[in-house]
Design an enzyme around this catalytic site. Structure first.
Site, PDB file in Angstrom:
ATOM      1  N   GLU A 117       3.730  39.975  -8.137  1.00 57.76           N
ATOM      2  CA  GLU A 117       2.371  39.725  -8.621  1.00 57.76           C
ATOM      3  C   GLU A 117       1.648  41.059  -8.807  1.00 57.76           C
ATOM      4  O   GLU A 117       1.695  41.917  -7.925  1.00 57.76           O
ATOM      5  CB  GLU A 117       1.620  38.876  -7.599  1.00 57.76           C
ATOM      6  CG  GLU A 117       0.159  38.630  -7.929  1.00 57.76           C
ATOM      7  CD  GLU A 117      -0.556  37.926  -6.782  1.00 57.76           C
ATOM      8  OE1 GLU A 117      -0.604  36.686  -6.804  1.00 57.76           O
ATOM      9  OE2 GLU A 117      -1.043  38.618  -5.876  1.00 57.76           O
ATOM     10  N   LYS A 126       3.743  39.149  -3.318  1.00 63.17           N
ATOM     11  CA  LYS A 126       2.324  38.981  -3.617  1.00 63.17           C
ATOM     12  C   LYS A 126       1.524  40.144  -3.043  1.00 63.17           C
ATOM     13  O   LYS A 126       2.083  41.081  -2.466  1.00 63.17           O
ATOM     14  CB  LYS A 126       1.844  37.628  -3.098  1.00 63.17           C
ATOM     15  CG  LYS A 126       2.577  36.450  -3.783  1.00 63.17           C
ATOM     16  CD  LYS A 126       2.020  35.117  -3.361  1.00 63.17           C
ATOM     17  CE  LYS A 126       0.648  34.887  -3.947  1.00 63.17           C
ATOM     18  NZ  LYS A 126       0.670  34.190  -5.233  1.00 63.17           N
ATOM     19  N   ASP A 141      -1.991  38.259 -12.362  1.00 71.92           N
ATOM     20  CA  ASP A 141      -2.956  37.504 -11.574  1.00 71.92           C
ATOM     21  C   ASP A 141      -4.381  37.724 -12.064  1.00 71.92           C
ATOM     22  O   ASP A 141      -4.912  38.839 -12.003  1.00 71.92           O
ATOM     23  CB  ASP A 141      -2.848  37.910 -10.100  1.00 71.92           C
ATOM     24  CG  ASP A 141      -3.764  37.094  -9.207  1.00 71.92           C
ATOM     25  OD1 ASP A 141      -3.816  35.872  -9.395  1.00 71.92           O
ATOM     26  OD2 ASP A 141      -4.410  37.691  -8.334  1.00 71.92           O
ATOM     27  N   LYS A 157       1.572  24.731  -3.999  1.00 71.90           N
ATOM     28  CA  LYS A 157       0.347  24.092  -3.501  1.00 71.90           C
ATOM     29  C   LYS A 157       0.510  22.575  -3.584  1.00 71.90           C
ATOM     30  O   LYS A 157      -0.135  21.889  -4.375  1.00 71.90           O
ATOM     31  CB  LYS A 157      -0.865  24.575  -4.288  1.00 71.90           C
ATOM     32  CG  LYS A 157      -1.126  26.073  -4.109  1.00 71.90           C
ATOM     33  CD  LYS A 157      -2.268  26.555  -4.974  1.00 71.90           C
ATOM     34  CE  LYS A 157      -2.477  28.063  -4.817  1.00 71.90           C
ATOM     35  NZ  LYS A 157      -3.554  28.575  -5.691  1.00 71.90           N
ATOM     36  N   ARG A 205       0.818  -1.213   0.000  1.00 73.39           N
ATOM     37  CA  ARG A 205       0.000   0.000   0.000  1.00 73.39           C
ATOM     38  C   ARG A 205       0.847   1.256   0.000  1.00 73.39           C
ATOM     39  O   ARG A 205       0.536   2.219  -0.707  1.00 73.39           O
ATOM     40  CB  ARG A 205      -0.950  -0.018   1.212  1.00 73.39           C
ATOM     41  CG  ARG A 205      -1.858   1.191   1.348  1.00 73.39           C
ATOM     42  CD  ARG A 205      -2.494   1.629   0.040  1.00 73.39           C
ATOM     43  NE  ARG A 205      -3.140   0.544  -0.682  1.00 73.39           N
ATOM     44  CZ  ARG A 205      -3.431   0.578  -1.975  1.00 73.39           C
ATOM     45  NH1 ARG A 205      -3.110   1.642  -2.709  1.00 73.39           N
ATOM     46  NH2 ARG A 205      -4.018  -0.441  -2.554  1.00 73.39           N
TER      47      ARG A 205
END
Length: 281
Positions: free
Chosen positions: A199, A169, A220, A137, A102
């Site tokens: 950004e 950002k 963005d 992410k 597994r």
């Protein structure tokens, strides 16, 4: 084909996953049902089409429980898989193989899924100059493996962490008083080998940013018209990265605006595991 990751980088993840699965007493089912010296031969096979990635995870999972096991890799990471393709064969102690099954399949299926989704995006922009890149992410603890799988699928890695590039950002901009000031400070801070990306969420911010020489500008959630306008305005002064609103239905049109890279969080946060099976042979 993609250069393989060193075993040294994979083993800690595999061993941690094995420890989680084996728990406090080990595989009680295998111990109850299978003789200690029983042998088993198995094949790892794709049950659906996809792209191979992470075969070493299965090999290392088995090796951790049976160092004498034989493991034969039959396809390279990055290779296309048809349904039924056998990725690898193994022979060894039956208890060890079933106890490692597994963990090996979880990691292998996950990484094949990331590579498969990445290849779909790469194929969707074929013929344009745009490159498909990943994001941060990622699944905690699996970043280096998932980013490797992106490379296996033909994608390109964005930064690995907070320490290898400056990415300004919207909240950084708010905290220091504007795009121009943020880029100015970042450029003053950065060493000669560190890239600076900022950004922006509009064409007015793009001009403010470009005046201070960022290496990369992230556009963005720009509309297609604004992406085209940004490409014309930048005139090659910075790499342009499109981000936001990207999926397999929109990515081709985004690429055709002339942007250099398209970042896609879905490559790692939304990829479905490829169905890989382990069968006795």
């Amino acid at each position: 084909m993609t250069a393989p990751l060193p075993d040294l980088l994979i083993e800690p993840v595999v061993r941690a996953a094995l420890a989680e699965d084996l728990g406090r007493a080990g595989d009680v089912t295998a111990m109850a049902c299978i003789d200690a010296d029983a042998k088993l031969s198995v094949a790892f096979a794709a049950r659906k089409p996809g792209v191979a990635a992470g075969i070493a995870c299965a090999r290392l999972a088995l090796a951790a429980l049976d160092p004498e096991a034989r493991f034969e890799t039959l396809v390279a990471d990055g290779a296309p898989l048809a349904a039924g393709t056998v990725l690898a064969r193994a022979q060894g102690n039956a208890r060890a193989i079933l106890s490692a099954e597994r963990t090996g399949l979880n990691l292998l299926g996950r990484l094949c899924g990331v590579a498969t989704l990445t290849r779909a995006y790469v194929d969707a922009v074929d013929g344009t100059a745009a490159r498909i890149v990943d994001t941060r992410k990622t699944t905690p603890g699996l970043r280096h493996l998932e980013k490797y799988a992106v490379r296996c699928g033909g994608g390109v890695n964005h930064r690995f962490g907070l320490d290898d590039a400056i990415l300004i950002k919207d909240n950084h901009i708010a905290a220091c008083g504007g795009v121009a000031e943020a880029v100015r400070r970042a450029r003053a801070f950065a060493g000669h080998l560190m890239k600076v990306e900022v950004e922006v969420d509009g064409l007015d911010q793009l001009e403010d940013a470009l005046r201070h020489g960022p290496d990369v500008v992230m556009l963005d959630n720009f509309s297609l018209d604004d992406l085209r306008a940004a490409v014309a305005a930048a005139k090659g002064r910075a790499v342009l990265e499109a981000s936001g609103g990207v999926n397999l239905q929109t990515v081709r049109a985004i690429a055709e605006t002339g942007v250099d890279v398209i970042s896609v969080g879905a490559l790692t946060h939304s990829a479905a595991a490829l169905d890989i099976g382990l069968d006795a042979v």
